[in-house]
Design a protein around this motif. Structure first.
Motif, PDB file in Angstrom:
ATOM      1  N   GLY A  11       0.812  -1.212   0.000  1.00 23.67           N
ATOM      2  CA  GLY A  11       0.000   0.000   0.000  1.00 23.67           C
ATOM      3  C   GLY A  11       0.841   1.254   0.000  1.00 23.67           C
ATOM      4  O   GLY A  11       0.626   2.168  -0.806  1.00 23.67           O
ATOM      5  N   SER A  50      -9.257  -3.799  -8.233  1.00 20.21           N
ATOM      6  CA  SER A  50      -8.540  -3.193  -7.106  1.00 20.21           C
ATOM      7  C   SER A  50      -7.039  -3.209  -7.331  1.00 20.21           C
ATOM      8  O   SER A  50      -6.448  -2.219  -7.733  1.00 20.21           O
ATOM      9  N   ILE A 284      -4.231   3.885   5.397  1.00 20.28           N
ATOM     10  CA  ILE A 284      -4.568   3.018   4.279  1.00 20.28           C
ATOM     11  C   ILE A 284      -4.240   1.575   4.654  1.00 20.28           C
ATOM     12  O   ILE A 284      -3.467   1.306   5.568  1.00 20.28           O
ATOM     13  N   HIS A 289      -8.253  -0.792   7.950  1.00 20.12           N
ATOM     14  CA  HIS A 289      -9.364  -1.757   7.928  1.00 20.12           C
ATOM     15  C   HIS A 289      -8.827  -3.191   7.946  1.00 20.12           C
ATOM     16  O   HIS A 289      -8.952  -3.923   6.964  1.00 20.12           O
ATOM     17  N   GLN A 300      -7.088  -4.294  -1.422  1.00 14.76           N
ATOM     18  CA  GLN A 300      -7.751  -3.080  -0.947  1.00 14.76           C
ATOM     19  C   GLN A 300      -6.741  -2.019  -0.522  1.00 14.76           C
ATOM     20  O   GLN A 300      -6.978  -0.823  -0.686  1.00 14.76           O
ATOM     21  N   ASP A 304      -6.762   1.640  -1.962  1.00 19.06           N
ATOM     22  CA  ASP A 304      -6.714   2.808  -1.079  1.00 19.06           C
ATOM     23  C   ASP A 304      -5.658   3.795  -1.577  1.00 19.06           C
ATOM     24  O   ASP A 304      -5.897   5.004  -1.665  1.00 19.06           O
ATOM     25  N   GLU A 307      -6.662   5.607  -4.833  1.00 11.04           N
ATOM     26  CA  GLU A 307      -7.717   6.610  -4.657  1.00 11.04           C
ATOM     27  C   GLU A 307      -7.214   7.809  -3.859  1.00 11.04           C
ATOM     28  O   GLU A 307      -7.566   8.960  -4.171  1.00 11.04           O
ATOM     29  N   LEU A 308      -6.390   7.577  -2.841  1.00 14.04           N
ATOM     30  CA  LEU A 308      -5.857   8.688  -2.066  1.00 14.04           C
ATOM     31  C   LEU A 308      -4.898   9.524  -2.907  1.00 14.04           C
ATOM     32  O   LEU A 308      -4.935  10.758  -2.852  1.00 14.04           O
ATOM     33  N   TYR A 323     -11.363  11.049   0.350  1.00 14.18           N
ATOM     34  CA  TYR A 323     -10.861   9.672   0.316  1.00 14.18           C
ATOM     35  C   TYR A 323     -11.491   8.841   1.420  1.00 14.18           C
ATOM     36  O   TYR A 323     -11.934   7.699   1.186  1.00 14.18           O
ATOM     37  N   GLU A 324     -11.525   9.350   2.656  1.00 17.14           N
ATOM     38  CA  GLU A 324     -12.033   8.569   3.779  1.00 17.14           C
ATOM     39  C   GLU A 324     -13.511   8.239   3.604  1.00 17.14           C
ATOM     40  O   GLU A 324     -13.938   7.111   3.886  1.00 17.14           O
ATOM     41  N   MET A 327     -13.677   5.498   1.034  1.00 14.76           N
ATOM     42  CA  MET A 327     -13.064   4.264   1.529  1.00 14.76           C
ATOM     43  C   MET A 327     -13.960   3.568   2.543  1.00 14.76           C
ATOM     44  O   MET A 327     -14.158   2.351   2.488  1.00 14.76           O
ATOM     45  N   ILE A 331     -15.252  -0.262   1.943  1.00 16.10           N
ATOM     46  CA  ILE A 331     -14.704  -1.338   2.763  1.00 16.10           C
ATOM     47  C   ILE A 331     -15.774  -2.064   3.562  1.00 16.10           C
ATOM     48  O   ILE A 331     -15.654  -3.268   3.818  1.00 16.10           O
TER      49      ILE A 331
END
Length: 378
Positions: A11, A50, A284, A289, A300, A304, A307-308, A323-324, A327, A331
């Motif tokens: 990540g 993803s 992330i 998560h 994922q 993350d 997308e961030l 983003y949050e 996400m 999730i």
């Protein structure tokens, strides 16, 4: 805008790579000594929506295809007597599914795509605190300090950054014991034939014995149980004693291992975990998560990151709350699904449920032309 990414896993590295493509610099602080300090684990199947999507955003989809192993999607599920319950064989040479790639190979691919100096090795974060006037102060083992305007926790299950956002507690799920068989094709051809080019699961009562064929010819063996006492088995002999009555072809996976068993306590965060937005900080991957290991975690985490990074490039001011929000919504259902699959795999009727879930009515020993589902071994 000084961006600090804590954690040089898939990540964190994906995030740094995509930010670099947008002309945004970031520093990745990694606790390991170097890229070769430890094994990165077994194979990972990258999902088109993803993990593969994130690699495309990173400009690395071509290199991924050069390194991936579509044949690694082959998947066999047996019972303790060695009878085949499900056997999935992918279409030869196709990349339309979820091709496998060794985690170490994928990590090296990402590391090689970053400018020199992006990853700062031997920096284990000890504490992160807010600074007067904004930003964060990072203190590492040994006393080294650094500051940043934006702090991103990509530091895994036991994140040091996470407590700045939430005091959520982790819950025990199961114990995982890992072993390795090196050069299996030459040294143990009968075991290599049993495992094949992909994944093998042997499903018993509250016990899964899994094996993966790696790109270097080795085999990664994993034993999963809800019994925490499994972690007390420090030798292969002790592990074998817990598999009384299992077919000798299956327990040979344990007996042939070259190394000492490595035990890992598997934990999860509560489904639906959220936190109130704070300026200049987010999480992330497993830090955000933590889910059961049924094949979604790394995928994922990479999504993350994609997308961030896109949000930071488009609107640095509003990036983190945007983003949050997205996400958390994404999730939730995935975490619920992962929990259900994990419970099914270790249920008293696991074998029957797995045939229904993966085979959808497939008779024992039969084959399917399309992949039936996710693999815990990934």
């Amino acid at each position: 805008m000084r961006i600090a990414i804590v954690g040089g896993g898939l990540g964190g590295l994906t995030l740094a790579r995509i930010l670099h493509r947008h002309g945004i610099d970031a520093v990745v602080y990694e606790r390991e000594e170097n890229r070769s300090a430890r094994s990165q684990g077994g194979m990972l199947d990258l999902h088109p929506e993803s993990g593969q999507h994130a690699l495309a955003a990173a400009g690395l989809d071509g290199r991924f295809r050069a390194e991936a192993r579509p044949e690694g999607e082959e998947h066999r599920i047996l019972d303790p007597a060695g009878r085949t319950l499900v056997h999935h064989v992918p279409r030869p040479g196709t990349f339309t599914g979820r091709p496998e790639i060794d985690r170490g190979v994928l990590r090296d691919l990402l590391l090689d795509s970053l400018p020199a100096g992006t990853v700062v090795w031997r920096h284990r974060l000890a504490e992160a605190t807010t600074r007067r006037g904004g930003g964060y102060e990072l203190t590492f083992d040994g006393g080294y300090r650094a500051g940043c305007d934006v702090l991103i926790g990509a530091d895994g299950a036991r994140s040091v950054v996470r407590p700045l956002l939430t005091g959520v507690s982790l819950s025990y799920v199961c114990t995982l014991v890992e072993l390795t068989i090196t050069d299996a094709g030459r040294r143990h051809p009968e075991i290599a034939d049993l495992v094949g080019p992909g994944n093998l699961w042997c499903v018993g009562t509250d016990r899964i014995l899994a094996a993966q064929r790696l790109g270097d010819g080795g085999i990664r063996v994993g034993i999963t149980s809800r019994d925490p006492d499994l972690g007390r088995c420090r030798t292969t002999r002790a592990l074998l004693d817990t598999f009384g009555g299992w077919d000798a072809r299956l327990t040979a996976l344990i007996a042939a291992a070259d190394d000492t068993p490595v035990t890992r306590r598997v934990e999860t965060m509560p489904i639906g975990t959220r936190w109130e937005h704070r300026p200049g900080i987010t999480l992330i991957g497993d830090a955000a998560h933590l889910m059961p290991p049924v094949g979604e975690g790394a995928n994922q985490a990479m999504l993350d990151a994609a997308e961030l990074a896109a949000a930071l490039a488009a609107d640095p001011t509003g990036a983190i709350p945007a983003y949050e929000t997205a996400m958390f919504a994404r999730i939730g259902p995935i975490a619920e699904m992962s929990g259900r699959v994990q419970a099914m795999m270790l249920s008293p009727t696991a074998a029957d449920e797995i045939v229904r879930f993966f085979g959808a009515g497939v008779a024992p020993g039969s084959r399917r032309g399309s992949r039936p589902g996710e693999t815990m071994a990934s």
